[in-house]
Design a protein around this motif. Structure first.
Motif, PDB file in Angstrom:
ATOM      1  N   ASP A 157      22.898   2.742   4.861  1.00  0.00           N
ATOM      2  CA  ASP A 157      24.311   2.573   4.528  1.00  0.00           C
ATOM      3  C   ASP A 157      24.960   1.457   5.370  1.00  0.00           C
ATOM      4  OD1 ASP A 157      26.531   3.201   3.038  1.00  0.00           O
ATOM      5  OD2 ASP A 157      27.237   4.742   4.424  1.00  0.00           O
ATOM      6  N   PRO A 158      24.360   0.268   5.370  1.00  0.00           N
ATOM      7  CA  PRO A 158      24.840  -0.797   6.252  1.00  0.00           C
ATOM      8  C   PRO A 158      26.182  -1.360   5.781  1.00  0.00           C
ATOM      9  CG  PRO A 158      23.178  -1.660   4.769  1.00  0.00           C
ATOM     10  CD  PRO A 158      23.262  -0.185   4.498  1.00  0.00           C
ATOM     11  N   PRO A 159      26.987  -1.879   6.714  1.00  0.00           N
ATOM     12  CA  PRO A 159      28.268  -2.469   6.319  1.00  0.00           C
ATOM     13  C   PRO A 159      28.119  -3.773   5.532  1.00  0.00           C
ATOM     14  CG  PRO A 159      27.907  -2.725   8.689  1.00  0.00           C
ATOM     15  CD  PRO A 159      26.814  -1.839   8.181  1.00  0.00           C
ATOM     16  N   VAL A 160      26.943  -4.405   5.633  1.00  0.00           N
ATOM     17  CA  VAL A 160      26.719  -5.675   4.913  1.00  0.00           C
ATOM     18  C   VAL A 160      25.462  -5.543   4.056  1.00  0.00           C
ATOM     19  CG1 VAL A 160      26.233  -8.137   5.162  1.00  0.00           C
ATOM     20  CG2 VAL A 160      27.750  -7.007   6.806  1.00  0.00           C
ATOM     21  N   LEU A 161      25.595  -5.901   2.778  1.00  0.00           N
ATOM     22  CA  LEU A 161      24.429  -5.929   1.887  1.00  0.00           C
ATOM     23  C   LEU A 161      24.224  -7.355   1.395  1.00  0.00           C
ATOM     24  CD1 LEU A 161      22.213  -4.531   0.163  1.00  0.00           C
ATOM     25  CD2 LEU A 161      23.957  -4.235  -1.612  1.00  0.00           C
ATOM     26  N   LEU A 190      16.056  -2.732  -3.240  1.00  0.00           N
ATOM     27  CA  LEU A 190      17.496  -2.461  -3.119  1.00  0.00           C
ATOM     28  C   LEU A 190      17.735  -1.086  -2.488  1.00  0.00           C
ATOM     29  CD1 LEU A 190      20.429  -3.296  -3.614  1.00  0.00           C
ATOM     30  CD2 LEU A 190      20.238  -2.329  -5.914  1.00  0.00           C
ATOM     31  N   ALA A 191      16.936  -0.104  -2.898  1.00  0.00           N
ATOM     32  CA  ALA A 191      17.075   1.239  -2.298  1.00  0.00           C
ATOM     33  C   ALA A 191      16.831   1.150  -0.793  1.00  0.00           C
ATOM     34  CB  ALA A 191      16.089   2.208  -2.953  1.00  0.00           C
ATOM     35  N   GLU A 243       0.820  -1.218   0.000  1.00  0.00           N
ATOM     36  CA  GLU A 243       0.000   0.000   0.000  1.00  0.00           C
ATOM     37  C   GLU A 243       0.850   1.263   0.000  1.00  0.00           C
ATOM     38  OE1 GLU A 243      -0.234  -2.435   2.281  1.00  0.00           O
ATOM     39  OE2 GLU A 243      -2.005  -3.449   1.459  1.00  0.00           O
ATOM     40  N   LEU A 244       2.123   1.153   0.403  1.00  0.00           N
ATOM     41  CA  LEU A 244       2.975   2.347   0.487  1.00  0.00           C
ATOM     42  C   LEU A 244       3.657   2.610  -0.849  1.00  0.00           C
ATOM     43  CD1 LEU A 244       4.697   1.786   3.968  1.00  0.00           C
ATOM     44  CD2 LEU A 244       2.622   3.095   3.434  1.00  0.00           C
ATOM     45  N   ASP A 245       4.019   3.874  -1.084  1.00  0.00           N
ATOM     46  CA  ASP A 245       4.723   4.181  -2.331  1.00  0.00           C
ATOM     47  C   ASP A 245       6.219   3.859  -2.192  1.00  0.00           C
ATOM     48  OD1 ASP A 245       5.917   6.299  -0.989  1.00  0.00           O
ATOM     49  OD2 ASP A 245       4.663   7.834  -1.927  1.00  0.00           O
ATOM     50  N   ALA A 246       6.941   4.103  -3.291  1.00  0.00           N
ATOM     51  CA  ALA A 246       8.358   3.715  -3.331  1.00  0.00           C
ATOM     52  C   ALA A 246       9.157   4.419  -2.237  1.00  0.00           C
ATOM     53  CB  ALA A 246       8.933   4.036  -4.710  1.00  0.00           C
ATOM     54  N   LEU A 247       8.883   5.714  -2.060  1.00  0.00           N
ATOM     55  CA  LEU A 247       9.645   6.479  -1.070  1.00  0.00           C
ATOM     56  C   LEU A 247       9.364   5.962   0.343  1.00  0.00           C
ATOM     57  CD1 LEU A 247      11.563   8.841  -0.481  1.00  0.00           C
ATOM     58  CD2 LEU A 247       9.555  10.335  -0.365  1.00  0.00           C
ATOM     59  N   ALA A 248       8.106   5.754   0.661  1.00  0.00           N
ATOM     60  CA  ALA A 248       7.750   5.288   2.012  1.00  0.00           C
ATOM     61  C   ALA A 248       8.338   3.901   2.273  1.00  0.00           C
ATOM     62  CB  ALA A 248       6.236   5.273   2.174  1.00  0.00           C
ATOM     63  N   ASN A 249       8.345   3.036   1.257  1.00  0.00           N
ATOM     64  CA  ASN A 249       8.959   1.716   1.438  1.00  0.00           C
ATOM     65  C   ASN A 249      10.464   1.835   1.669  1.00  0.00           C
ATOM     66  OD1 ASN A 249       7.461  -0.999   1.123  1.00  0.00           O
ATOM     67  ND2 ASN A 249       6.407   0.338  -0.324  1.00  0.00           N
ATOM     68  N   ARG A 281      15.592  11.278   4.009  1.00  0.00           N
ATOM     69  CA  ARG A 281      14.603  11.419   2.936  1.00  0.00           C
ATOM     70  C   ARG A 281      15.312  11.713   1.611  1.00  0.00           C
ATOM     71  NH1 ARG A 281       9.183  12.223   3.087  1.00  0.00           N
ATOM     72  NH2 ARG A 281       9.270  12.169   5.354  1.00  0.00           N
ATOM     73  N   GLN A 282      16.323  12.595   1.690  1.00  0.00           N
ATOM     74  CA  GLN A 282      17.082  12.912   0.464  1.00  0.00           C
ATOM     75  C   GLN A 282      17.845  11.693  -0.038  1.00  0.00           C
ATOM     76  OE1 GLN A 282      19.353  16.184   1.937  1.00  0.00           O
ATOM     77  NE2 GLN A 282      17.578  17.558   1.864  1.00  0.00           N
ATOM     78  N   ARG A 283      18.407  10.937   0.898  1.00  0.00           N
ATOM     79  CA  ARG A 283      19.153   9.744   0.480  1.00  0.00           C
ATOM     80  C   ARG A 283      18.213   8.746  -0.203  1.00  0.00           C
ATOM     81  NH1 ARG A 283      23.598   6.586   0.746  1.00  0.00           N
ATOM     82  NH2 ARG A 283      23.302   4.392   1.254  1.00  0.00           N
ATOM     83  N   ALA A 284      17.025   8.571   0.370  1.00  0.00           N
ATOM     84  CA  ALA A 284      16.050   7.656  -0.228  1.00  0.00           C
ATOM     85  C   ALA A 284      15.712   8.120  -1.643  1.00  0.00           C
ATOM     86  CB  ALA A 284      14.791   7.587   0.630  1.00  0.00           C
TER      87      ALA A 284
END
Ligand SMILES: Nc1ncnc2c1ncn2[C@@H]1O[C@H](COP(=O)(O)OP(=O)(O)OP(=O)(O)O)[C@@H](O)[C@H]1O
Ligand SMILES: [Mg+2]
Length: 230
Positions: free
Chosen positions: A163-167, A156-157, A101-107, A124-127
């Motif tokens: 900015d976690p050390p592990v992806l 992925l975003a 139900e949420l948009d891309a930014l909210a997710n 918010r800017q980073r997202a």
């Protein structure tokens, strides 16, 4: 420099329909270095997703340990594992696990809901910039209406927001066309080169071609750990 993420003799079992225990991971040893892109390959059902989930502390191994430097994930209780994951691991799930139900930014901002009472403008800017980098409009209505490829890039975003050390990315390019697949493969490598530990489950040659290390699983076991030749 971030520490090495390590799986030591991991063993995980599931009950099959008849109640017998089936090993999804069978004494898996693996080391994942910061700054490197590692790929995990293997047939369907070989334990790839289970290994990613164990590395994130979502699946608790019956035997063996997951180590991140001095942190022993296997020794933490569930609450501490959840807290560790939030601050250390970005995860792209094979089935995305977005909130429809949420948009891309909210997710994308979801992980920050747990770490910040009020959303800092910088997040918010980073997202927004991550979504733009991956070619997804930030305000595009509920993500349920986006294509699978777009949803995958939102996932992925979200994984990269803090900015976690592990992806950990489970088939992060599976739904993408050639251009977007290459863009995401390049993005995974860029995250690794920024000093993170990136582990991608993939069948995608575009990702494998960039990898520093390849781990092959077969029926829950590591087949041959190969160093990919430059
Ligand atoms: N929650 C679960 N309950 C029971 N069995 C499970 C569960 N999760 C995984 N398994 C089993 O563990 C094995 C490994 O599953 P896993 O999802 O890790 O494979 P995979 O390599 O990621 O496969 P795919 O390429 O199809 O995604 C499979 O036999 C699967 O059926
Ligand atoms: Mg899987």
């Amino acid at each position: 420099m971030n520490p090495t993420l390590e799986a030591v003799a991991l063993r995980t079992t599931f009950a099959d329909a008849g109640g017998a225990r089936i090993a999804a991971l069978d004494r898996v040893d693996a080391r994942f270095l910061p700054g490197q892109l590692s790929v995990i390959v293997g047939p369907s059902g070989s334990g790839k997703s289970t290994l990613l989930h164990a590395l994130a502390g979502i699946v608790v191994p019956e035997e063996g340990r997951v180590l991140f430097g001095d942190d022993d994930l296997s020794a933490l209780d569930e609450g501490r594992r959840d807290a560790w994951r939030l601050t250390h691991c970005g995860m792209v799930f094979q089935d995305f696990r977005l909130i429809d139900e949420l948009d891309a930014l909210a997710n994308t901002l979801l992980p920050a809901q747990f770490t910040h009472l009020r959303m800092p403008a910088v997040l918010r800017q980073r997202a927004q910039s991550l979504l733009a980098e991956f070619g997804v409009p930030a305000r595009s209505g509920p993500v349920a209406r986006l294509s699978r490829g777009e949803q995958q890039r939102v996932a992925l975003a979200r994984a990269l927001l803090l900015d976690p050390p592990v992806l950990l990315a489970d088939e992060a390019t599976a739904s993408l066309d050639a251009d977007n697949g290459q863009r995401i493969a390049n993005a995974l490598l860029a995250v690794a080169r920024a000093g993170k530990t990136v582990i991608a489950v993939t069948h995608d040659d575009r990702v494998s071609a960039l990898a520093d290390q390849r781990l092959t699983l077969k029926t829950g076991r590591v087949v041959v750990p190969e160093e990919v030749q430059p």
